[in-house]
Design a protein around this motif. Structure first.
Motif, PDB file in Angstrom:
ATOM      1  N   UNK A 563       0.837  -1.211   0.000  1.00 22.61           N
ATOM      2  CA  UNK A 563       0.000   0.000   0.000  1.00 22.61           C
ATOM      3  C   UNK A 563       0.868   1.256   0.000  1.00 22.61           C
ATOM      4  N   UNK A 564       1.938   1.227   0.798  1.00 20.33           N
ATOM      5  CA  UNK A 564       2.821   2.392   0.890  1.00 20.33           C
ATOM      6  C   UNK A 564       3.569   2.619  -0.427  1.00 20.33           C
ATOM      7  N   UNK A 565       4.055   1.529  -1.033  1.00 21.41           N
ATOM      8  CA  UNK A 565       4.783   1.667  -2.295  1.00 21.41           C
ATOM      9  C   UNK A 565       3.861   2.142  -3.426  1.00 21.41           C
ATOM     10  N   UNK A 566       2.663   1.596  -3.437  1.00 18.34           N
ATOM     11  CA  UNK A 566       1.696   2.003  -4.473  1.00 18.34           C
ATOM     12  C   UNK A 566       1.351   3.477  -4.348  1.00 18.34           C
ATOM     13  N   UNK A 567       1.173   3.930  -3.098  1.00 19.84           N
ATOM     14  CA  UNK A 567       0.849   5.338  -2.851  1.00 19.84           C
ATOM     15  C   UNK A 567       1.945   6.253  -3.386  1.00 19.84           C
ATOM     16  N   UNK A 568       3.176   5.736  -3.421  1.00 14.67           N
ATOM     17  CA  UNK A 568       4.316   6.537  -3.883  1.00 14.67           C
ATOM     18  C   UNK A 568       4.772   6.158  -5.296  1.00 14.67           C
ATOM     19  N   UNK A 569       3.859   5.501  -6.031  1.00 21.87           N
ATOM     20  CA  UNK A 569       4.091   5.169  -7.444  1.00 21.87           C
ATOM     21  C   UNK A 569       5.358   4.343  -7.663  1.00 21.87           C
ATOM     22  N   UNK A 570       5.588   3.370  -6.782  1.00 20.11           N
ATOM     23  CA  UNK A 570       6.741   2.486  -6.916  1.00 20.11           C
ATOM     24  C   UNK A 570       6.249   1.087  -7.247  1.00 20.11           C
ATOM     25  N   UNK A 594      16.839   2.185  -9.109  1.00 20.95           N
ATOM     26  CA  UNK A 594      17.034   3.540  -8.573  1.00 20.95           C
ATOM     27  C   UNK A 594      16.020   3.896  -7.495  1.00 20.95           C
ATOM     28  N   UNK A 595      14.938   3.103  -7.394  1.00 24.42           N
ATOM     29  CA  UNK A 595      13.922   3.354  -6.361  1.00 24.42           C
ATOM     30  C   UNK A 595      14.358   2.857  -4.976  1.00 24.42           C
ATOM     31  N   UNK A 596      15.476   2.124  -4.905  1.00 21.47           N
ATOM     32  CA  UNK A 596      15.872   1.505  -3.639  1.00 21.47           C
ATOM     33  C   UNK A 596      16.019   2.530  -2.509  1.00 21.47           C
ATOM     34  N   UNK A 597      16.681   3.641  -2.808  1.00 23.61           N
ATOM     35  CA  UNK A 597      16.900   4.667  -1.772  1.00 23.61           C
ATOM     36  C   UNK A 597      15.576   5.278  -1.309  1.00 23.61           C
ATOM     37  N   UNK A 598      14.678   5.488  -2.268  1.00 23.38           N
ATOM     38  CA  UNK A 598      13.364   6.053  -1.944  1.00 23.38           C
ATOM     39  C   UNK A 598      12.556   5.087  -1.070  1.00 23.38           C
ATOM     40  N   UNK A 602      11.070   5.407   2.815  1.00 24.81           N
ATOM     41  CA  UNK A 602       9.656   5.203   3.140  1.00 24.81           C
ATOM     42  C   UNK A 602       9.470   4.179   4.258  1.00 24.81           C
ATOM     43  N   UNK A 603      10.334   3.145   4.260  1.00 26.77           N
ATOM     44  CA  UNK A 603      10.168   2.040   5.207  1.00 26.77           C
ATOM     45  C   UNK A 603      11.021   2.209   6.462  1.00 26.77           C
ATOM     46  N   UNK A 604      11.589   3.383   6.631  1.00 28.67           N
ATOM     47  CA  UNK A 604      12.555   3.575   7.718  1.00 28.67           C
ATOM     48  C   UNK A 604      11.963   3.306   9.095  1.00 28.67           C
ATOM     49  N   UNK A 605      10.686   3.619   9.265  1.00 29.15           N
ATOM     50  CA  UNK A 605      10.077   3.450  10.589  1.00 29.15           C
ATOM     51  C   UNK A 605       9.304   2.139  10.728  1.00 29.15           C
ATOM     52  N   UNK A 606       9.311   1.316   9.696  1.00 30.14           N
ATOM     53  CA  UNK A 606       8.614   0.035   9.788  1.00 30.14           C
ATOM     54  C   UNK A 606       9.404  -0.922  10.686  1.00 30.14           C
ATOM     55  N   UNK A 607       8.718  -1.605  11.598  1.00 33.92           N
ATOM     56  CA  UNK A 607       9.413  -2.544  12.495  1.00 33.92           C
ATOM     57  C   UNK A 607       9.705  -3.870  11.795  1.00 33.92           C
ATOM     58  N   UNK A 608      10.393  -3.796  10.655  1.00 35.79           N
ATOM     59  CA  UNK A 608      10.723  -4.982   9.868  1.00 35.79           C
ATOM     60  C   UNK A 608      12.152  -4.844   9.353  1.00 35.79           C
TER      61      UNK A 608
END
Length: 617
Positions: A563-570, A594-598, A602-608
Motif C-alpha cells: 500500500x505504501x509503495x503504491x501510494x508513492x508510485x513504486x 534507482x527506487x531503492x533509496x526512496x 519510506x520504510x525507515x520506521x517500519x518494524x521490519x
C-alpha cells in the motif's frame, strides 16, 4: 590491560550486594536525598503550551519536598493508610508528581491513563478500591469532568476527590468530600514525615494498570524496593550525562515516564522539563522539540520509536544541537533503519532498552561505553537474571543455547510483587520466581538480548498494548462470522495497527465494510478498533489444527508495504516471512533499482528488516 566485557563488569559490580550499594530503600528516601543534596536546584520546569516564548513554572527540590509532605499530610487527614489507594487521573503536571509520590509516602499510588474509556477507568478504580481521586475538575463541560461524574456514581469505595480547578461545579453525592488540591495542601505541614509514618522497602508503592488499553485490567503491584532499586541502577547508568536537564513528554501513567524519565532524574538532581500536559500529543511539543533541547542544553532524552520517526520528519532549522548526544528508546521495538537514520542525522547515539511494568520499567539496557549489534537491547541490569528458555507445561524444560531463540524469563529485585488479582498470576510465574515476559528472544555470548517476537499475541500500537481477543470476540459476536483473528500490522507511525481476518458463513451477504462498522459499534476502546477487516476463505493451520498466525502476519506486512509503495508510485513485488531470530523480514523486488533509496526512506520506521536481494529484470 584489556577492557572488561559487559559480563565481567556486571560480575564485578555484583561483588557488593545491591542492599549495600544502594542506600535509598523507598521512593520517599529518594526525595529526602534530593532535598538534602540539591535543595536550591530546579527539580521541575513545567511548560503548559511549549511555545518558544513560554516561561516555565519552576519548582526547586526543597520546595518539591515541602509540597510533597504537605500533600502526604492531607492524604493522612483523609484517613489514607498504608494499604489505601490514591488514584491519579491527571495529565502531565507538577501536581501529578506531587500527588503520585506523596501517595506512596503514606499509602499506594495508582496512576491511571485519563484517556481510557470511562468504563475501563471505573473497572481499574473498583479493582484497586480507590479511596482518594486526584483529577482536574468535575466540570461536566469537559470530557474528563464527565468521566469523573461517572466515577462518582459507580465507584463505591471513593471518599475524597482532590481537584486542580476550584470552579468545580457540584455533585449530589453527599458521601464525598471535594477539595481544591492547592488550597488543601497549603494548610498542611511541609516538614519531613516522622520515621514511624514513612514507608518501608517491602511496602507496596504503586498499582500500575497493565494488560492493554482494552479488556479486564491487570493491576501490577510494585514495591518501594522494586522502584528505588531500578531508579538507582538507571541513574548510575546515566551518570556520565552529568546534571543536564531532561525533556520528558512521556505520559505520567506509564512506567517509562514515571520511573526512568522522572524519578531516576530527581535522584541525581537533574531538572525534569514537563513538555505540556498532553506530552507528545501536543503538536507544539514535537514542533519545538529541538528548540527546547538547545534552550535547556539537553544531552539525553527518553523517547519511543513513533516519536523518533516523527522527529526525523521535522524540517531542518538553524538550531545548535552540539549539546545533544544520546536518546534512550523504549516501549516498543525500534527498527534498525530508523535507529541508524536518527543517529546519522542528529549525530547522536540511540540505545533501545527493554522493560515492562512488571519489571518496574527496566529488564535490560546497553551499558555505558559499550555497543550492541543491530537492535539488541543490551544486557540484563545488574543483580537480575535473564534467560531464554523452552517451556513445557509452564516449567523450564531447558535453558536455550547461545543465540538460540526461546521465551524470555527474568528474575531479580526489579521484578514486581505479582498482580493484585490472584487469577492473573496463573501462568505468569515459572518455577517460583522467574517471571514469564511473554517475549521471544535470543541471548548471545556477550549477554546481549535481542527480541524476536512475542509469545503473547499483544498488538503494540504506539507503545500501548491491545489485547487481540477483544477484537476477535467482537467480530465473533456478528451472526455471520465463524472465525476471527486479530493481529498487529506494521505501521510507519504507530509501529503496529490492529487488523482482523475473518471467515464467514456467507461471503455473498457479508462485506468487510459491514464488519468494520460492527467493530466500531462493539469495541468501546478507539485504539483497538481494527483499521481494516479482511474476509478469507480459511485460515492457515498448524499440524494440531491451531491458527498459524505468522502466515497472517506475513500477509498483513505485505499488504502494508504494498500500500505504501503504491501510494508513492513504486512498482515492486513484496514477500514477507518471519524468522525466529531476526523477526519480520520483507524481501522487495524492484522494477527500477534507482527506487531503492526512496523505498528505504519510506520504510525507515517500519518494524521490519528489509532485504533488496533480488531485482526484477
Amino acid at each position: 590491560m584489556s577492557k572488561p566485557t559487559e559480563l565481567e563488569l556486571l560480575a564485578d559490580l555484583e561483588k557488593i550486594s545491591y542492599q549495600d550499594r544502594y542506600h535509598c530503600k523507598t521512593t520517599y528516601d529518594i526525595f529526602c536525598h534530593a532535598a538534602d543534596e540539591y535543595p536550591a536546584d530546579v527539580a521541575i520546569a513545567e511548560h503548559v503550551t511549549a511555545t518558544r516564548d513560554e516561561v516555565a513554572k519552576e519548582i526547586t527540590f526543597a520546595t518539591l519536598f515541602n509540597k510533597l509532605n504537605q500533600t502526604a499530610n492531607l492524604y493522612k487527614k483523609f484517613g489514607v493508610g498504608r494499604t489505601d489507594v490514591v488514584s491519579i487521573l491527571l495529565p502531565n503536571l507538577t501536581e501529578t508528581h506531587l500527588s503520585m509520590w506523596a501517595a506512596q509516602a503514606v499509602g499506594i499510588a495508582n496512576p491511571v491513563n485519563y484517556l481510557l474509556q470511562v468504563d475501563h477507568i471505573i473497572e481499574i478504580l473498583n479493582e484497586v478500591k480507590t479511596k482518594v481521586l486526584v483529577t482536574v475538575s468535575i466540570d461536566e463541560g469537559t470530557e474528563l469532568g464527565k468521566k469523573v461524574h461517572e466515577i462518582i456514581a459507580r465507584v463505591p469505595s471513593l471518599e475524597h476527590i482532590l481537584i486542580l480547578d476550584n470552579n468545580h461545579g457540584e455533585t449530589s453525592n453527599k458521601n464525598l468530600t471535594i477539595t481544591d488540591f492547592n488550597e488543601g495542601i497549603s494548610t498542611q505541614s511541609g516538614e519531613k514525615l516522622a520515621q514511624s509514618l514513612q514507608p518501608k522497602g517491602d511496602d507496596i508503592a504503586m498499582y500500575f494498570h497493565t494488560g492493554g488499553t482494552t479488556g479486564r485490567p491487570k493491576i501490577a503491584k510494585l514495591s518501594h524496593d522494586n522502584i528505588s532499586f531500578v531508579v538507582q541502577v538507571y541513574a548510575g547508568f546515566n551518570a556520565y550525562h552529568g546534571k543536564s536537564a531532561v525533556l520528558n513528554a512521556l505520559p505520567l501513567f506509564h512506567v517509562f515516564g514515571v520511573i526512568a524519565a522522572s524519578l531516576a532524574m530527581f535522584f541525581v538532581g537533574r531538572t525534569v522539563v514537563i513538555m505540556t500536559p498532553e506530552g507528545f500529543r501536543n503538536p507544539n511539543t514535537v514542533k519545538n522539540w529541538w528548540y527546547f533541547v538547545n534552550k535547556y542544553q539537553v544531552c539525553w532524552f527518553p523517547t519511543v520509536p513513533t516519536i523518533i520517526s516523527v522527529l526525523l520528519q521535522q524540517p531542518d532549522e538553524n538550531i545548535d544541537l552540539k549539546c545533544f548526544e544520546h536518546a534512550a528508546c523504549g516501549s516498543a521495538p525500534l527498527p534498525l533503519e530508523l535507529k541508524l537514520s536518527f543517529q546519522q542525522r542528529f549525530n547522536c547515539n540511540v540505545t533501545n532498552g527493554y522493560g515492562m511494568t512488571e519489571s518496574s520499567c527496566v529488564v535490560a539496557r546497553v551499558l555505558p561505553g559499550f555497543d550492541v549489534a543491530g537492535v539488541a537491547v543490551g544486557n540484563a541490569i545488574p543483580y537480575s537474571r535473564v534467560i531464554a528458555a523452552e517451556l513445557i507445561d509452564n516449567k523450564i524444560s531447558r535453558t536455550c543455547a547461545v543465540n538460540e531463540p526461546g521465551i524470555i524469563l527474568v528474575k531479580g529485585p526489579n521484578v514486581f510483587q505479582g498482580y493484585l488479582n490472584e487469577i492473573d498470576n496463573d501462568g505468569a510465574w515459572v518455577e517460583g520466581d522467574w517471571f514469564n515476559t511473554g517475549d521471544l528472544g535470543v541471548i548471545n555470548a556477550l549477554g546481549h538480548i535481542q527480541l524476536t517476537g512475542r509469545a503473547k499475541d499483544l498488538i503494540i500500537r504506539g507503545g500501548h498494548n491491545i489485547d487481540p481477543q477483544i477484537i476477535e470476540d467482537a467480530l465473533l459476536a456478528h451472526a455471520n462470522v465463524i472465525q476471527s483473528v486479530a493481529i498487529g500490522q506494521p505501521d510507519a507511525h504507530s509501529g503496529e495497527i490492529p487488523v482482523a481476518y475473518v471467515v464467514v458463513k456467507d461471503k455473498q451477504h457479508t462485506t468487510e465494510a459491514e464488519l468494520l462498522l460492527h467493530c466500531q459499534e462493539h469495541i468501546s476502546e478507539r485504539a483497538a478498533i481494527p483499521k481494516r477487516v479482511e474476509i478469507l476463505d480459511g485460515f492457515p493451520l498448524t499440524a494440531v489444527g491451531k491458527v498459524f498466525k505468522p502466515i497472517l502476519r506475513n500477509k498483513a506486512t505485505e499488504f502494508s508495504v504494498n500500500a505504501l509503495l503504491k501510494k508513492n508510485d513504486i512498482t515492486a513485488q513484496v514477500k514477507s516471512e518471519f524468522d525466529p531470530e531476526k523477526g519480520q523480514i520483507v524481501d522487495i523486488q524492484l522494477s527500477n533499482l534507482q527506487d531503492k533509496q526512496k523505498v528505504a526512506k519510506l520504510l525507515i520506521a517500519f518494524p521490519v528488516l528489509v532485504n533488496y536481494t533480488r531485482f526484477i529484470n
